[in-house]
Scaffold this motif. Sequence first.
Motif, short mmCIF file in Angstrom:
data_model
loop_
_atom_site.label_atom_id
_atom_site.label_comp_id
_atom_site.label_asym_id
_atom_site.label_seq_id
_atom_site.Cartn_x
_atom_site.Cartn_y
_atom_site.Cartn_z
N ARG A 53 -7.73 23.18 14.90
CA ARG A 53 -6.44 23.77 15.29
C ARG A 53 -6.56 25.28 15.45
NH1 ARG A 53 -2.12 21.42 11.23
NH2 ARG A 53 -0.72 22.62 12.58
N LEU A 54 -7.35 25.88 14.57
CA LEU A 54 -7.57 27.32 14.69
C LEU A 54 -8.31 27.64 15.99
CD1 LEU A 54 -7.25 30.04 13.22
CD2 LEU A 54 -9.44 29.63 12.11
N TYR A 55 -9.22 26.76 16.37
CA TYR A 55 -9.95 26.94 17.63
C TYR A 55 -8.97 27.06 18.80
CZ TYR A 55 -13.15 26.18 21.52
OH TYR A 55 -13.84 26.32 22.69
N VAL A 56 -7.96 26.19 18.81
CA VAL A 56 -6.98 26.21 19.89
C VAL A 56 -6.30 27.59 19.98
CG1 VAL A 56 -4.80 25.21 20.70
CG2 VAL A 56 -6.59 23.73 19.75
N LEU A 57 -6.02 28.16 18.83
CA LEU A 57 -5.31 29.45 18.81
C LEU A 57 -6.19 30.63 19.22
CD1 LEU A 57 -3.17 29.33 15.53
CD2 LEU A 57 -2.44 28.89 17.87
N VAL A 58 -7.45 30.61 18.79
CA VAL A 58 -8.25 31.83 18.94
C VAL A 58 -9.30 31.79 20.06
CG1 VAL A 58 -7.94 32.41 16.50
CG2 VAL A 58 -10.04 31.27 17.22
N SER A 59 -9.63 30.60 20.56
CA SER A 59 -10.76 30.55 21.49
C SER A 59 -10.46 31.30 22.80
CB SER A 59 -11.16 29.10 21.78
OG SER A 59 -10.07 28.39 22.34
N GLY A 60 -9.22 31.25 23.28
CA GLY A 60 -8.87 31.95 24.51
C GLY A 60 -9.00 33.46 24.37
N PRO A 61 -8.34 34.03 23.36
CA PRO A 61 -8.51 35.48 23.17
C PRO A 61 -9.96 35.88 22.91
CG PRO A 61 -6.61 34.70 21.94
CD PRO A 61 -7.26 33.48 22.52
N VAL A 62 -10.70 35.08 22.13
CA VAL A 62 -12.10 35.43 21.85
C VAL A 62 -12.91 35.41 23.15
CG1 VAL A 62 -14.23 34.57 20.78
CG2 VAL A 62 -12.15 34.73 19.42
N PHE A 63 -12.80 34.30 23.87
CA PHE A 63 -13.61 34.17 25.09
C PHE A 63 -13.23 35.24 26.12
CE2 PHE A 63 -14.03 32.43 29.41
CZ PHE A 63 -15.41 32.32 29.47
N GLY A 64 -11.92 35.45 26.30
CA GLY A 64 -11.47 36.42 27.30
C GLY A 64 -11.94 37.83 26.96
N LEU A 65 -11.82 38.18 25.68
CA LEU A 65 -12.24 39.52 25.26
C LEU A 65 -13.74 39.71 25.45
CD1 LEU A 65 -11.83 42.26 23.83
CD2 LEU A 65 -12.13 41.06 21.65
N VAL A 66 -14.51 38.72 25.01
CA VAL A 66 -15.96 38.83 25.11
C VAL A 66 -16.37 38.93 26.59
CG1 VAL A 66 -18.15 37.64 24.71
CG2 VAL A 66 -16.41 37.67 22.92
N ARG A 67 -15.73 38.11 27.43
CA ARG A 67 -16.09 38.14 28.85
C ARG A 67 -15.73 39.49 29.47
NH1 ARG A 67 -13.56 33.98 33.12
NH2 ARG A 67 -11.83 35.41 32.83
N ARG A 68 -14.62 40.03 29.03
CA ARG A 68 -14.23 41.33 29.56
C ARG A 68 -15.27 42.41 29.24
NH1 ARG A 68 -8.97 44.35 31.19
NH2 ARG A 68 -10.06 46.20 31.87
N VAL A 69 -15.84 42.31 28.03
CA VAL A 69 -16.81 43.32 27.61
C VAL A 69 -18.19 43.06 28.21
CG1 VAL A 69 -17.98 44.37 25.62
CG2 VAL A 69 -15.55 43.84 25.48
N VAL A 70 -18.66 41.81 28.16
CA VAL A 70 -20.03 41.56 28.64
C VAL A 70 -20.08 41.32 30.14
CG1 VAL A 70 -20.76 40.64 26.40
CG2 VAL A 70 -20.11 39.06 28.20
N ARG A 71 -18.94 40.99 30.74
CA ARG A 71 -18.81 40.83 32.19
C ARG A 71 -19.75 39.80 32.78
NH1 ARG A 71 -16.80 46.39 34.66
NH2 ARG A 71 -15.68 47.09 32.84
N ASP A 72 -19.93 38.71 32.03
CA ASP A 72 -20.80 37.65 32.51
C ASP A 72 -20.34 36.38 31.81
OD1 ASP A 72 -23.74 36.97 33.69
OD2 ASP A 72 -23.39 35.92 31.80
#
Lengths: 269, 180
Positions: free
Chosen positions: B20-39
């Motif tokens: 359930r925690l995955y559902v809440l945090v995976s989007g912000p985590v993935f989006g943030l990481v992608r924004r920084v690493v750009r890949d």
Amino acid sequence: MSLLGRLLRREDPHSLAAPYALDALEPAERVRFERHLARCERCAAEVRALTEDAVRLAWSAAAAPPAALRERVLAAVRATPQEQPAREHTPQLPPHVWGGQPPPRRNRAPRPRPLLVPFATTTAAAALVVASLFAVQADHTQDRLNAERDRSREIAHVLAAPDARSATGHDDRGRSIGVIASVSEGRAVVTLRGYGALPNGRVHQLWLMRPGAQPRSLGLFGRDTPLVAAGLDRSATSLAVTVEPDGGSPRPTSQPVVQLALESVGFGE
Amino acid sequence: MEADELLMLVAGGDHRAFERLYVLVSGPVFGLVRRVVRDTAQAEEVSQEVLLELWRSAPRFDPGRGSALSWVLTLAHRRAVDRVRSARAAGEREQREALRSGGTPFDQVSEEVEAGLEREWVRRCLGRLTALQRQSVTLAYYDGYTYREVAERLSLPLGTVKTRMRDGLTRLRECLGGAA
């Protein structure tokens, strides 16, 4: 002047709070600032507030992750023990009465958190099973892998059973026991993780616990190799592991280092 | 259930709470990481590490030091920044040339991520900062530059950059306060 003072004499350490909250310090600077932070309440409060601000920037970047990420993460989680909390070093298991009584259902120690937290899937999730076995086997040398080949057929048999289910339990030191069991086969594949090598002359022995019966030996663990336990009937309530002299014992001679209830994998009737 | 409550359950080894925690945090985590690493591929890899780390170190989470969400996003940001910095160190020469040829617009990748209310507010609030405040904050947070590198890119003294970062974050807080 203190060492820290000398290191930071060129700048007011408080001025590093914002770069720190933005992860914009170099590693050595980060370490120095964290040391300062531990002693500076004003800085800690400021960093907390600035970090919450930075996190708003994170939220605004949210994007849906690929669906495959979820399965990979959940499989990895099932194969990974948790760290122990830094603050406590309590004995890992409560006292346990051996013999005719089944192990207590609830932890007797006055701690709110259960020591063993079983988790079960209702179907044999192939990805999880493969991931947990891979995690175990990755530690092994080629020799050991070869030695396991014979047994792998037996393991595959359990995994292929339509009613195969899995459960894991961990103690508060991050060590874990994993089981994939099939009621119809009467067999279970059991793995231990994090228990390390025992001193010479000692071995981990697996026991089957049933109500109103003596513990029955299910075999000895060879280092961290999975053990295939056979002949389980539905009355089996839990598994327990003890440290015994080489060659094993007919009866347990020590307190269990870990136990796992089998109810969630279909046993214990 | 809120992320904080779920994380407490996860700390006790609760796999369902983790899902359930995955559902809440995976989007912000993935989006943030992608924004920084750009890949995207690297972002998946780093996100997986972060989410596994969330599980592993949940028992060490101290609610007195902040919310569960800021804890996991701080972890994600740090990992993403580490990744992008080591990639930069590997291509340092190219990077030096890029530095000479001028800066990257702060919102270069923002068009590739989905629109959302929170994003709109953050964008609007970033727009209310001075150019130097905005660049100091976003070059560090979204692009993973250290404040020394930001100072170099913007040709500003170190002290000025630190001040712009603090003022930028503080103004952002004031502006976003009205959006919560």
